[in-house]
Design a protein around this motif. Structure first.
Motif, PDB file in Angstrom:
ATOM      1  N   VAL A  63      29.524 -10.656  27.628  1.00  0.00           N
ATOM      2  CA  VAL A  63      27.999 -11.240  27.532  1.00  0.00           C
ATOM      3  C   VAL A  63      27.383 -10.212  28.428  1.00  0.00           C
ATOM      4  O   VAL A  63      28.036  -9.681  29.411  1.00  0.00           O
ATOM      5  CB  VAL A  63      28.097 -13.074  27.732  1.00  0.00           C
ATOM      6  N   ASP A  64      26.155 -10.020  27.383  1.00  0.00           N
ATOM      7  CA  ASP A  64      25.367  -8.953  28.210  1.00  0.00           C
ATOM      8  C   ASP A  64      23.884 -10.307  28.699  1.00  0.00           C
ATOM      9  O   ASP A  64      23.622 -10.571  27.542  1.00  0.00           O
ATOM     10  CB  ASP A  64      24.750  -8.242  27.348  1.00  0.00           C
ATOM     11  N   ALA A  65      23.609 -10.877  29.830  1.00  0.00           N
ATOM     12  CA  ALA A  65      22.769 -11.647  30.149  1.00  0.00           C
ATOM     13  C   ALA A  65      21.464 -11.709  30.546  1.00  0.00           C
ATOM     14  O   ALA A  65      20.544 -12.270  29.788  1.00  0.00           O
ATOM     15  CB  ALA A  65      23.361 -12.613  31.801  1.00  0.00           C
ATOM     16  N   THR A  66      21.564 -10.178  30.591  1.00  0.00           N
ATOM     17  CA  THR A  66      19.847  -9.414  30.013  1.00  0.00           C
ATOM     18  C   THR A  66      19.623  -8.785  29.584  1.00  0.00           C
ATOM     19  O   THR A  66      19.696  -7.278  29.433  1.00  0.00           O
ATOM     20  CB  THR A  66      19.811  -9.292  32.230  1.00  0.00           C
ATOM     21  N   TYR A 109      27.848 -11.180  22.866  1.00  0.00           N
ATOM     22  CA  TYR A 109      26.516 -11.664  22.603  1.00  0.00           C
ATOM     23  C   TYR A 109      25.125 -10.698  24.158  1.00  0.00           C
ATOM     24  O   TYR A 109      25.831 -11.225  24.862  1.00  0.00           O
ATOM     25  CB  TYR A 109      26.424 -12.937  22.891  1.00  0.00           C
ATOM     26  N   GLY A 110      24.263 -11.150  23.518  1.00  0.00           N
ATOM     27  CA  GLY A 110      23.053 -10.277  24.725  1.00  0.00           C
ATOM     28  C   GLY A 110      22.551 -11.402  24.491  1.00  0.00           C
ATOM     29  O   GLY A 110      21.261 -12.008  23.420  1.00  0.00           O
ATOM     30  N   PHE A 111      22.027 -11.474  25.785  1.00  0.00           N
ATOM     31  CA  PHE A 111      20.604 -12.891  25.737  1.00  0.00           C
ATOM     32  C   PHE A 111      19.301 -12.378  26.570  1.00  0.00           C
ATOM     33  O   PHE A 111      19.098 -11.146  27.194  1.00  0.00           O
ATOM     34  CB  PHE A 111      21.028 -13.658  27.081  1.00  0.00           C
ATOM     35  N   ASP A 112      18.185 -12.850  25.718  1.00  0.00           N
ATOM     36  CA  ASP A 112      16.991 -12.462  26.908  1.00  0.00           C
ATOM     37  C   ASP A 112      15.946 -13.675  26.282  1.00  0.00           C
ATOM     38  O   ASP A 112      15.689 -13.653  25.084  1.00  0.00           O
ATOM     39  CB  ASP A 112      16.360 -10.741  26.023  1.00  0.00           C
ATOM     40  N   ASP A 135      24.563  -4.247  14.577  1.00  0.00           N
ATOM     41  CA  ASP A 135      26.226  -4.177  14.798  1.00  0.00           C
ATOM     42  C   ASP A 135      26.330  -5.660  14.782  1.00  0.00           C
ATOM     43  O   ASP A 135      26.197  -5.792  14.921  1.00  0.00           O
ATOM     44  CB  ASP A 135      26.849  -3.554  16.315  1.00  0.00           C
ATOM     45  N   ALA A 136      27.412  -5.472  13.713  1.00  0.00           N
ATOM     46  CA  ALA A 136      28.417  -6.875  13.029  1.00  0.00           C
ATOM     47  C   ALA A 136      28.628  -7.431  14.335  1.00  0.00           C
ATOM     48  O   ALA A 136      29.226  -8.359  14.327  1.00  0.00           O
ATOM     49  CB  ALA A 136      29.226  -6.539  11.917  1.00  0.00           C
ATOM     50  N   ARG A 137      29.265  -6.568  15.181  1.00  0.00           N
ATOM     51  CA  ARG A 137      30.047  -6.891  16.005  1.00  0.00           C
ATOM     52  C   ARG A 137      28.805  -8.144  17.680  1.00  0.00           C
ATOM     53  O   ARG A 137      29.043  -7.998  18.626  1.00  0.00           O
ATOM     54  CB  ARG A 137      30.988  -6.188  17.295  1.00  0.00           C
ATOM     55  N   PHE A 138      27.389  -7.705  16.799  1.00  0.00           N
ATOM     56  CA  PHE A 138      26.924  -8.344  18.560  1.00  0.00           C
ATOM     57  C   PHE A 138      25.976  -9.471  17.469  1.00  0.00           C
ATOM     58  O   PHE A 138      25.425  -9.406  16.580  1.00  0.00           O
ATOM     59  CB  PHE A 138      25.886  -6.847  18.586  1.00  0.00           C
ATOM     60  N   THR A 139      25.589 -10.340  19.133  1.00  0.00           N
ATOM     61  CA  THR A 139      24.375 -11.640  17.998  1.00  0.00           C
ATOM     62  C   THR A 139      23.325 -11.216  19.585  1.00  0.00           C
ATOM     63  O   THR A 139      23.828 -11.162  20.021  1.00  0.00           O
ATOM     64  CB  THR A 139      25.225 -13.172  17.989  1.00  0.00           C
ATOM     65  N   PHE A 140      21.816 -11.075  18.751  1.00  0.00           N
ATOM     66  CA  PHE A 140      21.139 -11.404  20.572  1.00  0.00           C
ATOM     67  C   PHE A 140      20.739 -12.965  19.970  1.00  0.00           C
ATOM     68  O   PHE A 140      20.751 -13.679  18.999  1.00  0.00           O
ATOM     69  CB  PHE A 140      19.708 -10.693  19.382  1.00  0.00           C
TER      70      PHE A 140
END
Length: 315
Positions: free
Chosen positions: A41-44, A65-68, A80-85
């Protein structure tokens, strides 16, 4: 065609970097000790700089997972198929992981600084360099603005905000001046606010104290300390044994909370011992001494000077 795509990709990275230059990029991502098939997780998310670096180290079975909560960050979403915003405040990490069916993660990175994009946007009110509406909300769809707080909080509550979050000794005087000024006219813009408080600061300390005052307002507007505690509690629960927590802080208040959670498992820093007197803590520190940007990075990006990186591993 490939050449055109590569130009587009380059432009996207340039835009993302102008949104926010990732601080301590290599150190913070190295700190996660990434497993190619892990869930992170990238929280920011911000400009996506840390996310891109994490993705570059993941294999085909890894996921991020990237949160903002800021709608502007969506312009930097990684294809990227490996990423969810996840367009949300990171305080809701646990709920969102449950929503996506994720029981455990292998690491979480958080860069708690305000994006350069926010400081440089003349319409957001984060900086006293521009005369703009006093907004300061990371999520412009919700909550009270800085102007609302200045015009509605009573003197004691304002004083507490300035003292606790800005660590300003003159907090009570500032609060009193704000209350008196708003009786004459509502405080709506950064210049309105500066006209009220500037006479209270000594010239040699004016910029530093003003920065602290704006920091205090921003923290209150975005409920940052509560959100940070909730993020750290959720991360403590979600990170698997051997997984890592990598956090970059920019001021003593948030750094104290992160340090305490990593050392003791709670924001207050209360040490707990088992029956035999052995310390009970969910993490072991990876770096006892904080990591700070080197001289080259500080020269390239002066805003990173106060950054401190702490890394811990879940037991």
């Amino acid at each position: 065609m490939g050449h055109v795509n590569s130009i587009a990709a380059k432009d996207m990275v340039t835009t993302a970097n102008s949104y926010h230059v990732p601080v301590l990029l290599k150190d913070s991502v190295d700190g996660l000790n990434i497993r190619p098939d892990g869930i992170y997780v990238d929280a920011t998310f911000g400009g996506g700089g840390h996310s891109r670096e994490i993705l570059s180290r993941l294999g085909k079975d890894g996921y991020l997972y990237g949160f903002d909560q800021d709608a502007d960050a969506e312009n930097n979403i990684v294809d990227d198929a490996r990423f969810t915003f996840v367009r949300s405040n990171f305080r809701y990490l646990k709920n969102w992981m449950r929503y996506y069916g994720v029981e455990k993660i292998d690491g979480l990175l958080a860069d708690l600084g305000v994006s350069s994009h926010h400081f440089d946007d003349e319409n957001r009110g984060f900086s006293f360099r521009y005369d703009s509406p006093l907004d300061m909300r990371m999520n412009r769809r919700d909550g009270a603005t800085a102007a609302d707080i200045l015009n509605q909080y009573d003197e004691e509550r304002l004083s507490n905000v300035f003292y606790l979050y800005g660590e300003l000794k003159s907090a009570r005087r500032i609060a009193n001046a704000v209350v008196k000024a708003r009786e004459i006219a509502e405080i709506k813009t950064t210049n309105d606010f500066l006209n009220v408080v500037s006479p209270l600061f000594r010239k040699e300390r004016e910029k530093k104290d003003m920065a602290r005052l704006f920091q205090a307002l921003r923290i209150e507007v975005n409920n940052e300390m509560v959100a940070l505690k909730e993020l750290l509690f959720a991360a403590t629960e979600l990170i698997s044994s051997g997984g890592r927590l990598s956090v970059i802080t920019y001021h003593s208040l948030e750094d104290r909370i992160v340090k305490n959670v990593m050392r003791t498992g709670n924001p207050e820093g209360n040490l707990k011992q088992d029956f035999y007197g052995k310390l009970e803590t969910p993490f072991s520190l990876v770096n006892n001494k904080v990591i700070v940007p080197d001289g080259d990075e500080q020269e390239r990006n002066p805003r990173c000077r106060s950054a401190k990186l702490r890394i811990a591993e879940k037991r």
